[in-house]
Design a protein around this motif. Structure first.
Motif, mmCIF file in Angstrom:
data_model
loop_
_atom_site.group_PDB
_atom_site.id
_atom_site.type_symbol
_atom_site.label_atom_id
_atom_site.label_comp_id
_atom_site.label_asym_id
_atom_site.label_seq_id
_atom_site.Cartn_x
_atom_site.Cartn_y
_atom_site.Cartn_z
ATOM 1 N N GLU A 32 0.847 -1.186 0.000
ATOM 2 C CA GLU A 32 0.000 0.000 0.000
ATOM 3 C C GLU A 32 0.884 1.237 0.000
ATOM 4 N N PRO A 33 0.433 2.338 -0.597
ATOM 5 C CA PRO A 33 1.298 3.518 -0.739
ATOM 6 C C PRO A 33 1.706 4.126 0.593
ATOM 7 N N THR A 34 3.012 4.124 0.849
ATOM 8 C CA THR A 34 3.543 4.740 2.066
ATOM 9 C C THR A 34 4.796 5.556 1.746
ATOM 10 N N SER B 234 11.471 7.725 3.590
ATOM 11 C CA SER B 234 10.367 8.571 4.052
ATOM 12 C C SER B 234 9.569 7.882 5.144
ATOM 13 N N LEU B 235 9.354 6.573 4.983
ATOM 14 C CA LEU B 235 8.615 5.816 5.987
ATOM 15 C C LEU B 235 9.342 5.829 7.325
ATOM 16 N N LEU B 236 10.640 5.605 7.304
ATOM 17 C CA LEU B 236 11.415 5.581 8.550
ATOM 18 C C LEU B 236 11.433 6.953 9.223
ATOM 19 N N ARG B 237 11.546 7.994 8.422
ATOM 20 C CA ARG B 237 11.527 9.348 8.997
ATOM 21 C C ARG B 237 10.166 9.664 9.614
ATOM 22 N N ALA B 238 9.091 9.231 8.954
ATOM 23 C CA ALA B 238 7.751 9.466 9.492
ATOM 24 C C ALA B 238 7.541 8.690 10.788
#
Length: 202
Positions: free
Chosen positions: A175-177, A182-186
């Motif tokens: 699914e779009p993440t 970017s995922l780790l930073r979020a």
């Protein structure tokens, strides 16, 4: 000079690992139900009787794979946290979140197999497991060190673990993440917010 002879039999722990490795490959390729004990022993190049010296059933192998997955992830998380300065609570918390997420992402297929495709008999693991305990200890230690104010470290640890777990599962499912960075930073930013720290800029 005498020639050293190779042992005819392997140590039990090594033989057990070979059975587990063969089972993991087959389970991932064919599914748990689609794999037989005979196929596992053929894959490990051992007699069928050897299987029963280490495991009573195919389900026991799956449980051993679960335990190995969790221990490997805990080892990686522990090492990542230990690699940060002892008084750098922000760095230690970020290291925990990143190492945990990367561990799940790098072994998404195995994680799906051992926890989703054939779920464990209890849901307790999402509320109390070695990873939650490790995070609980980290949050409690940071509170004691004055890095943040958290009254219920156990509650916060369960909350963060399950939130991270859900987001990583979403990413593993395609699914779009965004990209992994970017995922780790979020994830890091949300973990910081949960303990009352401002996310780092940039």
């Amino acid at each position: 000079m005498p020639i050293a002879l190779r042992p005819r039999t392997k140590p039990p722990a090594e033989r057990r690992d070979e059975l587990m490795n063969a089972a993991e490959r087959l389970f991932l390729a064919r599914g748990f139900e689609g794999t037989t004990v005979e196929e596992i022993t053929t894959g490990a190049e051992v007699a069928k009787g050897t299987f029963y010296l280490h495991f009573a059933t195919k389900g026991d192998v799956l449980e051993a794979l679960r335990e190995r997955f969790v221990q490997g992830l805990l080892d990686a998380v522990t090492a990542a946290v230990a690699g940060q300065p002892r008084d750098d609570w922000r760095g230690r918390l970020a290291a925990w979140a990143r190492a945990c997420a990367i561990g799940y992402l790098d072994a998404a297929s195995l994680h799906h197999l051992v926890f989703v495709a054939v779920p464990p008999p209890s849901r307790e693991g999402m509320a109390r497991n070695v990873l939650v305990d490790h995070l609980d200890d980290l949050i409690a230690a940071g509170a004691h060190g004055g890095a943040w104010t958290i009254e219920e470290s156990g509650f916060t640890a369960v909350f963060l673990f399950n939130a991270l777990h859900g987001v990583v599962n979403q990413a593993a499912a395609g699914e779009p993440t965004g990209d992994r960075g970017s995922l780790l930073r979020a994830l890091e930013a949300h973990v910081f917010r949960a303990v009352g720290l401002r996310p780092e800029a940039g």
